[in-house]
Design an enzyme around this catalytic site. Structure first.
Site, PDB file in Angstrom:
ATOM      1  N   LYS A   1      36.761  51.882 -86.751  1.00 11.29           N
ATOM      2  CA  LYS A   1      35.439  52.156 -85.011  1.00 11.29           C
ATOM      3  C   LYS A   1      36.726  52.506 -84.173  1.00 11.29           C
ATOM      4  O   LYS A   1      38.353  51.882 -84.391  1.00 11.29           O
ATOM      5  CB  LYS A   1      35.278  50.053 -84.951  1.00 11.29           C
ATOM      6  CG  LYS A   1      35.357  50.639 -83.433  1.00 11.29           C
ATOM      7  CD  LYS A   1      34.442  49.366 -83.393  1.00 11.29           C
ATOM      8  CE  LYS A   1      33.253  48.912 -81.916  1.00 11.29           C
ATOM      9  NZ  LYS A   1      33.315  47.530 -82.406  1.00 11.29           N
TER      10      LYS A   1
ATOM     11  N   SER B   1      27.442  46.707 -81.191  1.00  8.66           N
ATOM     12  CA  SER B   1      28.485  48.378 -81.002  1.00  8.66           C
ATOM     13  C   SER B   1      29.357  48.883 -82.050  1.00  8.66           C
ATOM     14  O   SER B   1      29.694  49.875 -81.590  1.00  8.66           O
ATOM     15  CB  SER B   1      29.483  47.640 -79.992  1.00  8.66           C
ATOM     16  OG  SER B   1      30.920  46.984 -80.229  1.00  8.66           O
TER      17      SER B   1
ATOM     18  N   SER C   1      28.429  42.477 -82.976  1.00 14.94           N
ATOM     19  CA  SER C   1      29.382  43.841 -83.480  1.00 14.94           C
ATOM     20  C   SER C   1      28.856  44.552 -84.381  1.00 14.94           C
ATOM     21  O   SER C   1      29.253  45.766 -84.836  1.00 14.94           O
ATOM     22  CB  SER C   1      30.164  44.902 -82.221  1.00 14.94           C
ATOM     23  OG  SER C   1      29.026  44.746 -81.188  1.00 14.94           O
TER      24      SER C   1
HETATM   25  N1  GLN Z   1      26.124  43.720 -78.222  1.00 10.25           N
HETATM   26  C1  GLN Z   1      26.973  42.718 -77.765  1.00 10.25           C
HETATM   27  C2  GLN Z   1      27.056  42.242 -76.184  1.00 10.25           C
HETATM   28  O1  GLN Z   1      26.589  43.326 -75.816  1.00 10.25           O
HETATM   29  C3  GLN Z   1      28.082  41.798 -78.817  1.00 10.25           C
HETATM   30  C4  GLN Z   1      29.506  43.300 -78.476  1.00 10.25           C
HETATM   31  C5  GLN Z   1      30.049  42.654 -79.692  1.00 10.25           C
HETATM   32  O2  GLN Z   1      30.050  41.885 -80.470  1.00 10.25           O
HETATM   33  N2  GLN Z   1      31.517  43.909 -79.666  1.00 10.25           N
HETATM   34  O3  GLN Z   1      28.123  41.657 -76.082  1.00 10.25           O
END
Ligand code: GLN
Length: 481
Positions: free
Chosen positions: A79, A154, A178
């Site tokens: 990532k 994400s 994420s």
């Molecule tokens: N979808 C969640 C958010 O937008 C999780 C993001 C994450 O785990 N980095 O905050």
């Protein structure tokens, strides 16, 4: 040689048996990544040259008869939130579009010591804020299962990289879901570790009391192998305890006989897509056939989790992102302006996307005088109730199983104008994040449209070995059906 459907374990054997070389593997996966990137927008940066160099090094060691670890020469994807020395690390933000880190994240350092072959840096929502990879300055990643759908987020790029078979494992971060949610949307295994199990040093912070980093893999055994090399204490991240790291493959084949699986009713209510709850319950039935005991449980504070997270997370995010001002960190603005305030205003105005600005505004609001007690403090109190719910349930059950996401992947563009709808897709991943618990996504079927469905196995802190064992038991049931 057909490289299709390789796993880490099979590739390792192939390398030792000289069926193929690391360089051949690296070339094969780099070429595939290059080709598929055009269709799916998985990678922000491809790193073929570095991959080949590292692969050749491991080839040299193998030909000299040296012992190499199981990850040596295995293609992976990272990532673009992890610092990689000398390689562009953008966090999918204009703010860091030219940032080349001078050092490696601890996880990267550890994997490099194992002979990491990195195919590239993967796409994500800007600063990991999102659930669809649509909030990236590089555009959305498409789901390799069906390109009209999101890959999740994400860490959507890392999940898609694996689902498209452009690598054999990948790394992501999980703050509120994420890793688990994109793993679920793309049909791969993804592990959110216990808070503190893996060092986050050198990974850009999102919300520090939730942030974790972990692996995506094609199956639970591979997932265990990657975790093995990353877990443990690190003096650069004070949240990593000096707690023994078990051998994650040791008991992975032991099965689930006598294990108590808690089914929380809140994870199967009317807000959950029928096809999703059916698939997950079918998987639970398979585990029951394999000897597990099913107990009905309740996590009543689940309904507050999204609200709690979307107060505490932006509060922490706004503090973490304060350093990106175009002077200490981040890109310079095009117009410097007359005053220092102008400078900051322009740098942050140009550098951050809309979703980031929204979260900074919410975060600073809930922390401001007068609102702190009403929002931030109250949310922290409710967070304690969520933690307590889990503690109570773990007196009756060894693990909890529910869906990872309330529904399969949505279409690209479907939720982008409706942040609340997007946030609600995190309803089932956020509770474990609030409590710092480990949670594993294991694919457990497909919807009628052919989209993957994932089940989530949650356990008490530091029970990654148990979760992997349950996941593995399900995979074995699947293979015998
Ligand atoms: N979808 C969640 C958010 O937008 C999780 C993001 C994450 O785990 N980095 O905050």
């Amino acid at each position: 040689m057909d490289f299709k459907d390789l796993t880490i374990e099979r590739a390792h054997k192939g390398l030792l048996d000289k069926e193929f070389s690391c360089a051949e593997l690296a070339k094969e996966y780099s070429n595939k990544a290059k080709k598929l990137n055009k269709d799916f927008n998985i990678y922000i940066t491809l790193t073929e040259e570095e991959a080949l160099k590292s692969a050749q090094k491991t080839d040299g060691r193998i030909s000299k008869g040296e012992d190499v670890g199981v990850l040596a020469g295995i293609p992976c994807a990272i990532k673009d939130l992890f610092n990689t020395k000398g390689i562009l690390t953008t966090c999918a933000s204009r703010m860091l579009q030219n940032f080349v880190p001078p050092y490696d994240a601890t996880a990267i350092k550890k994997l490099k010591d194992e002979g990491m072959v990195m195919i590239g840096k993967t796409n994500l929502d800007e600063f990991a804020c999102g659930g669809s990879t649509e909030h990236s300055i590089f555009g959305p990643t498409k789901n390799p299962v069906n390109p009209q759908y999101v890959a999740g987020g994400s860490s959507g790029g890392s999940a898609a990289a694996l689902a498209a078979d452009t690598c054999l494992y990948s790394l992501g971060t999980d703050t509120g879901g994420s890793i688990r949610q994109p793993a679920s949307f793309c049909g791969v295994v993804g592990l959110k570790v216990t808070y503190g199990r893996v060092s986050r040093s050198g990974v850009t912070s999102m919300a520090s009391s939730f942030d974790t980093i972990g692996p995506f893999a094609k199956n639970t055994r591979d997932c265990a192998l990657v975790l093995q090399k990353m877990a443990g204490n690190d003096s650069l991240d004070s949240t990593t305890p000096d707690k023994k790291v078990p051998d994650y493959l040791n008991n992975i084949e032991d099965g689930v006989k006598g294990l108590k699986i808690g089914i929380p009713k809140e994870y199967f209510d009317e807000n959950i897509d029928k096809e999703v709850s059916e698939s997950v319950m079918n998987a639970v039935k398979q585990l029951e056939k394999a000897g597990a005991k099913i107990v009905q449980v309740s996590l009543p504070a689940t309904k507050y989790a999204v609200a709690v997270y979307y107060i505490v997370m932006p509060a922490e995010l706004s503090a973490n992102l304060a350093r990106f001002d175009g002077i200490r960190f981040g890109s310079k603005p095009q117009e410097e302006g007359k005053t220092l305030t102008d400078y900051y205003f322009n740098a942050r105005g140009e550098g951050f996307g809309d979703e980031i600005k929204r979260r900074i505004m919410i975060g600073t609001y809930v922390l401001s005088a007068g609102y702190y007690d009403a929002y931030y403090k109250k949310a922290q109190k409710v967070r304690t109730l969520i933690i307590k719910d889990f503690e109570d349930v773990f007196k009756k059950a060894d693990v909890i199983i529910g869906p990872t996401a309330p529904a399969p992947a949505f279409r690209i563009g479907e939720n982008i104008e409706d942040p609340l709808k997007m946030y609600l897709a995190d309803a089932l991943t956020i509770p474990a994040s609030c409590a710092g618990l480990p949670a594993l996504n294991v694919p457990c079927g497909k919807s009628k449209k052919g989209l993957p469905i994932g089940m989530q196995i949650i356990g008490p802190q530091f029970t990654e070995d148990l979760l992997l064992k349950v996941g593995r038991s399900y995979e074995s049931c699947e293979q015998t059906v």
